[in-house]
Design a protein around this motif. Structure first.
Motif, PDB file in Angstrom:
ATOM      1  N   SER A 212       0.832  -1.211   0.000  1.00  0.00           N
ATOM      2  CA  SER A 212       0.000   0.000   0.000  1.00  0.00           C
ATOM      3  C   SER A 212       0.861   1.255   0.000  1.00  0.00           C
ATOM      4  CB  SER A 212      -0.917  -0.003   1.229  1.00  0.00           C
ATOM      5  OG  SER A 212      -1.742  -1.137   1.225  1.00  0.00           O
ATOM      6  N   VAL A 213       1.919   1.218   0.849  1.00  0.00           N
ATOM      7  CA  VAL A 213       2.833   2.376   0.887  1.00  0.00           C
ATOM      8  C   VAL A 213       3.505   2.550  -0.463  1.00  0.00           C
ATOM      9  CG1 VAL A 213       4.973   3.242   1.899  1.00  0.00           C
ATOM     10  CG2 VAL A 213       3.221   2.238   3.367  1.00  0.00           C
ATOM     11  N   LEU A 214       3.919   1.443  -1.071  1.00  0.00           N
ATOM     12  CA  LEU A 214       4.582   1.523  -2.376  1.00  0.00           C
ATOM     13  C   LEU A 214       3.653   2.109  -3.434  1.00  0.00           C
ATOM     14  CD1 LEU A 214       7.186   0.807  -3.871  1.00  0.00           C
ATOM     15  CD2 LEU A 214       6.182  -1.410  -4.415  1.00  0.00           C
ATOM     16  N   LEU A 215       2.389   1.692  -3.415  1.00  0.00           N
ATOM     17  CA  LEU A 215       1.415   2.228  -4.371  1.00  0.00           C
ATOM     18  C   LEU A 215       1.184   3.716  -4.143  1.00  0.00           C
ATOM     19  CD1 LEU A 215      -1.242  -0.631  -4.522  1.00  0.00           C
ATOM     20  CD2 LEU A 215       0.297   0.118  -6.356  1.00  0.00           C
ATOM     21  N   LEU A 216       1.106   4.092  -2.852  1.00  0.00           N
ATOM     22  CA  LEU A 216       0.890   5.503  -2.530  1.00  0.00           C
ATOM     23  C   LEU A 216       2.071   6.358  -3.004  1.00  0.00           C
ATOM     24  CD1 LEU A 216      -0.728   7.733  -1.143  1.00  0.00           C
ATOM     25  CD2 LEU A 216       0.415   7.132   1.006  1.00  0.00           C
ATOM     26  N   VAL A 217       3.282   5.865  -2.710  1.00  0.00           N
ATOM     27  CA  VAL A 217       4.485   6.602  -3.128  1.00  0.00           C
ATOM     28  C   VAL A 217       4.555   6.691  -4.648  1.00  0.00           C
ATOM     29  CG1 VAL A 217       6.996   6.495  -3.185  1.00  0.00           C
ATOM     30  CG2 VAL A 217       5.796   6.082  -1.054  1.00  0.00           C
ATOM     31  N   SER A 218       4.217   5.604  -5.336  1.00  0.00           N
ATOM     32  CA  SER A 218       4.245   5.601  -6.794  1.00  0.00           C
ATOM     33  C   SER A 218       3.241   6.597  -7.361  1.00  0.00           C
ATOM     34  CB  SER A 218       3.936   4.199  -7.330  1.00  0.00           C
ATOM     35  OG  SER A 218       4.880   3.274  -6.854  1.00  0.00           O
ATOM     36  N   ALA A 219       2.044   6.628  -6.769  1.00  0.00           N
ATOM     37  CA  ALA A 219       1.020   7.565  -7.248  1.00  0.00           C
ATOM     38  C   ALA A 219       1.469   9.003  -7.052  1.00  0.00           C
ATOM     39  CB  ALA A 219      -0.297   7.313  -6.511  1.00  0.00           C
ATOM     40  N   LEU A 220       2.062   9.280  -5.873  1.00  0.00           N
ATOM     41  CA  LEU A 220       2.562  10.638  -5.609  1.00  0.00           C
ATOM     42  C   LEU A 220       3.657  11.018  -6.599  1.00  0.00           C
ATOM     43  CD1 LEU A 220       2.759  10.635  -1.702  1.00  0.00           C
ATOM     44  CD2 LEU A 220       1.148  11.897  -3.131  1.00  0.00           C
ATOM     45  N   SER A 221       4.522  10.044  -6.874  1.00  0.00           N
ATOM     46  CA  SER A 221       5.620  10.310  -7.812  1.00  0.00           C
ATOM     47  C   SER A 221       5.089  10.610  -9.209  1.00  0.00           C
ATOM     48  CB  SER A 221       6.561   9.107  -7.856  1.00  0.00           C
ATOM     49  OG  SER A 221       7.623   9.347  -8.735  1.00  0.00           O
ATOM     50  N   ILE A 222       4.102   9.838  -9.649  1.00  0.00           N
ATOM     51  CA  ILE A 222       3.536  10.056 -10.988  1.00  0.00           C
ATOM     52  C   ILE A 222       2.870  11.433 -11.069  1.00  0.00           C
ATOM     53  CG2 ILE A 222       1.732   9.293 -12.578  1.00  0.00           C
ATOM     54  CD1 ILE A 222       2.342   6.420 -11.637  1.00  0.00           C
ATOM     55  N   ILE A 223       2.084  11.767 -10.055  1.00  0.00           N
ATOM     56  CA  ILE A 223       1.401  13.071 -10.064  1.00  0.00           C
ATOM     57  C   ILE A 223       2.428  14.204 -10.090  1.00  0.00           C
ATOM     58  CG2 ILE A 223      -0.057  14.607  -8.685  1.00  0.00           C
ATOM     59  CD1 ILE A 223      -1.479  12.048  -7.673  1.00  0.00           C
ATOM     60  N   ARG A 224       3.419  14.068  -9.230  1.00  0.00           N
ATOM     61  CA  ARG A 224       4.443  15.122  -9.125  1.00  0.00           C
ATOM     62  C   ARG A 224       5.188  15.332 -10.451  1.00  0.00           C
ATOM     63  NH1 ARG A 224       9.996  14.702  -6.606  1.00  0.00           N
ATOM     64  NH2 ARG A 224      10.514  16.762  -5.837  1.00  0.00           N
ATOM     65  N   HIS A 225       5.628  14.239 -11.043  1.00  0.00           N
ATOM     66  CA  HIS A 225       6.419  14.379 -12.262  1.00  0.00           C
ATOM     67  C   HIS A 225       5.565  14.728 -13.474  1.00  0.00           C
ATOM     68  CE1 HIS A 225       9.380  12.128  -9.753  1.00  0.00           C
ATOM     69  NE2 HIS A 225      10.153  13.058 -10.264  1.00  0.00           N
ATOM     70  N   MET A 226       4.298  14.315 -13.450  1.00  0.00           N
ATOM     71  CA  MET A 226       3.409  14.746 -14.533  1.00  0.00           C
ATOM     72  C   MET A 226       3.217  16.259 -14.489  1.00  0.00           C
ATOM     73  SD  MET A 226       2.213  12.754 -16.824  1.00  0.00           S
ATOM     74  CE  MET A 226       2.224  11.015 -17.222  1.00  0.00           C
ATOM     75  N   ILE A 227       3.072  16.787 -13.269  1.00  0.00           N
ATOM     76  CA  ILE A 227       2.904  18.241 -13.125  1.00  0.00           C
ATOM     77  C   ILE A 227       4.155  18.967 -13.617  1.00  0.00           C
ATOM     78  CG2 ILE A 227       2.724  20.104 -11.425  1.00  0.00           C
ATOM     79  CD1 ILE A 227       0.875  18.237  -9.817  1.00  0.00           C
ATOM     80  N   PHE A 228       5.328  18.432 -13.301  1.00  0.00           N
ATOM     81  CA  PHE A 228       6.569  19.124 -13.655  1.00  0.00           C
ATOM     82  C   PHE A 228       6.985  18.906 -15.112  1.00  0.00           C
ATOM     83  CE2 PHE A 228       7.921  18.733  -8.977  1.00  0.00           C
ATOM     84  CZ  PHE A 228       7.287  19.922  -8.685  1.00  0.00           C
ATOM     85  N   TYR A 229       6.840  17.684 -15.597  1.00  0.00           N
ATOM     86  CA  TYR A 229       7.478  17.345 -16.874  1.00  0.00           C
ATOM     87  C   TYR A 229       6.496  17.027 -18.005  1.00  0.00           C
ATOM     88  CZ  TYR A 229      11.680  17.089 -14.091  1.00  0.00           C
ATOM     89  OH  TYR A 229      12.716  17.407 -13.253  1.00  0.00           O
ATOM     90  N   TYR A 230       5.237  17.316 -17.827  1.00  0.00           N
ATOM     91  CA  TYR A 230       4.274  17.026 -18.892  1.00  0.00           C
ATOM     92  C   TYR A 230       4.669  17.799 -20.156  1.00  0.00           C
ATOM     93  CZ  TYR A 230      -0.153  16.586 -21.349  1.00  0.00           C
ATOM     94  OH  TYR A 230      -1.104  16.323 -22.289  1.00  0.00           O
ATOM     95  N   ARG A 231       4.711  17.095 -21.261  1.00  0.00           N
ATOM     96  CA  ARG A 231       5.105  17.658 -22.567  1.00  0.00           C
ATOM     97  C   ARG A 231       6.450  18.366 -22.475  1.00  0.00           C
ATOM     98  NH1 ARG A 231       0.537  21.100 -25.077  1.00  0.00           N
ATOM     99  NH2 ARG A 231       2.033  21.144 -26.765  1.00  0.00           N
ATOM    100  N   PHE A 232       7.385  17.726 -21.807  1.00  0.00           N
ATOM    101  CA  PHE A 232       8.744  18.282 -21.717  1.00  0.00           C
ATOM    102  C   PHE A 232       9.360  18.289 -23.112  1.00  0.00           C
ATOM    103  CE2 PHE A 232      13.261  18.240 -21.224  1.00  0.00           C
ATOM    104  CZ  PHE A 232      13.508  19.016 -20.105  1.00  0.00           C
ATOM    105  N   ARG A 233       9.965  19.414 -23.427  1.00  0.00           N
ATOM    106  CA  ARG A 233      10.478  19.563 -24.783  1.00  0.00           C
ATOM    107  C   ARG A 233      11.747  20.403 -24.764  1.00  0.00           C
ATOM    108  NH1 ARG A 233       6.710  22.125 -29.488  1.00  0.00           N
ATOM    109  NH2 ARG A 233       8.236  22.187 -31.148  1.00  0.00           N
ATOM    110  N   VAL A 234      12.767  19.953 -25.490  1.00  0.00           N
ATOM    111  CA  VAL A 234      14.017  20.701 -25.630  1.00  0.00           C
ATOM    112  C   VAL A 234      14.154  21.126 -27.082  1.00  0.00           C
ATOM    113  CG1 VAL A 234      16.505  20.676 -25.293  1.00  0.00           C
ATOM    114  CG2 VAL A 234      15.056  19.201 -23.916  1.00  0.00           C
ATOM    115  N   THR A 235      14.400  22.409 -27.290  1.00  0.00           N
ATOM    116  CA  THR A 235      14.607  22.914 -28.642  1.00  0.00           C
ATOM    117  C   THR A 235      15.960  23.608 -28.696  1.00  0.00           C
ATOM    118  OG1 THR A 235      12.240  23.328 -28.812  1.00  0.00           O
ATOM    119  CG2 THR A 235      13.631  24.300 -30.497  1.00  0.00           C
ATOM    120  N   ARG A 236      16.717  23.299 -29.712  1.00  0.00           N
ATOM    121  CA  ARG A 236      18.025  23.924 -29.869  1.00  0.00           C
ATOM    122  C   ARG A 236      17.927  25.063 -30.879  1.00  0.00           C
ATOM    123  NH1 ARG A 236      23.722  23.318 -29.926  1.00  0.00           N
ATOM    124  NH2 ARG A 236      24.385  25.319 -30.811  1.00  0.00           N
ATOM    125  N   GLN A 237      18.280  26.266 -30.453  1.00  0.00           N
ATOM    126  CA  GLN A 237      18.469  27.398 -31.352  1.00  0.00           C
ATOM    127  C   GLN A 237      19.974  27.636 -31.489  1.00  0.00           C
ATOM    128  OE1 GLN A 237      16.087  28.011 -28.647  1.00  0.00           O
ATOM    129  NE2 GLN A 237      14.416  27.383 -29.998  1.00  0.00           N
TER     130      GLN A 237
END
Length: 461
Positions: A212-237
């Protein structure tokens, strides 16, 4: 790429009929109002007027094909330039009237995604047929260039990144500690009581709680990284890297290439199972860090087999060779192990007679420390590539490869002891300015020959 070019002379005919259409109303009014004027003179006058306007239009309209866009010049008194990047062109339509065909001339209509639905973005009235092929080739080249200079992280990659990010456990326990500080004491007591009941319920219940703890931690991790890195994109000029990311808030960070002090390719032990790595930028002070994570990832997650190719395309100024590292300390494992042995063995033995169960925790820590030191001794190394140095280190169970150019190294320190000096064994530490502090690159227990090579690289003019 090409100079400004005037349309084919046949475009004058098109302009003439276009102006004739525009003058229909004035012509009708002239015929009705000026009956006393000869129809011949009136026709000649209108022909001269319309011809003059058509000639003026023809003389002031140009087009130009540059390396990245089509430019259309129009206007007599009010000059206007329409710049259309090739990558924005959605549709090219060509028309060829019967009198165009003998001269291999076409009319091209250009539509873009941002243009009006009823009006074309630009019209090349009469240009050689070869212009169509040129435009198609330039569009293709632009698409290919875009593929090379843009890297995007997919949603599935963010999921893998989240589930393999071990730091989320530290965050989870930090949150628990914070919660423990703010909740009433009676709640803490109740939670401890519940915890003891789970412990007394047997290993199956413990397994259930752990999952249960592992599932909770995994869910928190997914939410956190989705908020930060959703559609992460690097463009070189040409002179900058642009990082875009974010779900709730879209953030864009432009990083001048001159601010890059180094790059780190990190691989946790868990990500090694999936062949994945992360690439972090080491930036000079003055660049905004990632607000929440205190790290600036160039590539949050990328497959190990692709990372060199992706980095070469995004940062061709840097070298990311596939050459083998020179491992410096594979025959010096004992030197890495002796300090943990000297420190922890007496402590564990002493604790065993006071708190036997606590000595088990100490023993686990002792074994972990030994394993980390063994891995470090086996895998630490370096490689010098022209003006660039790559050092591989281990921090806990994370492999870190740091690439730094000689000009970015601020200082070099060598260390040894009286006993190691007699055996010509040294430590070397390199400092580079990164973010608000100096980053340290260290190789421990290396031979004098390796130290000399690194010093020669650093001191080379």
């Amino acid at each position: 790429m090409s100079k400004k070019q005037r349309y084919h002379p046949l475009s004058w005919i098109i302009e003439f009929f276009q102006q004739l259409k525009n003058f229909v109303v004035p012509i009708i009014l002239a015929l009705v109002g000026w009956r006393e004027v000869s129809l011949i003179y009136l026709s000649i006058g209108l022909f001269v007027l319309i011809s003059g306007v058509a000639s003026l239009q023809y003389a002031t309209r140009y087009y130009q094909l540059t390396t990245d866009s089509l430019i259309v010049y129009t206007g007599v008194l009010n000059k206007k330039e329409t710049v259309i990047p090739y990558e924005r062109i959605q549709t090219l339509k060509q028309q060829q009237w019967f009198f165009f065909k003998p001269f291999h001339v076409v009319r091209i209509t250009i539509e873009t995604a941002g243009g009006s639905s009823t009006e074309a973005e630009a019209i090349l009235t009469a240009v050689p047929e070869t212009v169509v092929q040129q435009l198609e080739e330039l569009r293709h080249q632009q698409r290919e260039a875009r593929k090379i200079n843009v890297y995007e992280v997919t949603t599935s990659q963010i999921l893998v990144f989240s589930l393999t990010n071990l730091s989320i456990f530290a965050t989870f326990f930090a949150i628990l500690a914070f919660v423990d500080q703010i909740i009433p004491a009676s709640w803490s007591t109740w939670l401890l009581t519940v915890g003891e009941q789970f412990l007394q319920a047997g290993w199956l219940m413990l397994l259930l709680v752990g999952c249960s703890v592992l599932l909770l931690v995994s869910a928190l991790s997914i939410i956190r990284h989705m908020i930060f890195y959703y559609r992460f994109r690097v463009t070189r000029q040409p002179e900058t890297l642009t990082l875009e990311r974010g779900l709730l808030e879209r953030k864009t960070q432009k990083i001048p290439l001159t601010k890059i002090q180094g790059l780190q390719i990190n691989q946790q032990v868990l990500r090694k199972l999936f062949g994945l790595v992360s690439v972090e930028l080491l930036l000079a002070s003055g660049q905004e860090e990632d607000d929440e994570l205190k790290q600036v990832f160039l590539l949050p997650i990328v497959h190990e087999k692709e990372v060199s190719q992706v980095l070469r395309t995004l940062l061709p100024e840097w070298q990311f060779p596939n050459a083998e590292l020179h491992y410096t300390s594979r025959n010096k494992t004992w030197y890495f192990l002796r300090i943990p042995l000297m420190i922890l063995i007496p402590i564990i033995v002493g604790v065993f007679f006071i708190r036997p169960w606590l000595s088990i925790i100490g023993l686990l820590l002792f074994i972990s420390w030994l394993l980390i030191e063994m891995v470090t001794s086996y895998y630490q190394g370096y490689v010098i590539i022209n003006q660039q140095l790559c050092i591989q280190q281990y921090f806990f169970f994370t492999k870190i490869q740091t690439f730094v150019k000689r000009a970015k190294i601020q200082a070099l320190y060598e260390e040894t002891s009286k006993w190691l000096y007699l055996k010509e064994i040294y430590h070397v530490r390199l400092f580079i300015k990164a973010n608000t502090s100096a980053a340290s690159l260290r190789l421990r227990y290396i031979d004098k020959e390796d130290l000399s090579k690194i010093k020669a690289f650093y001191q080379k003019k």
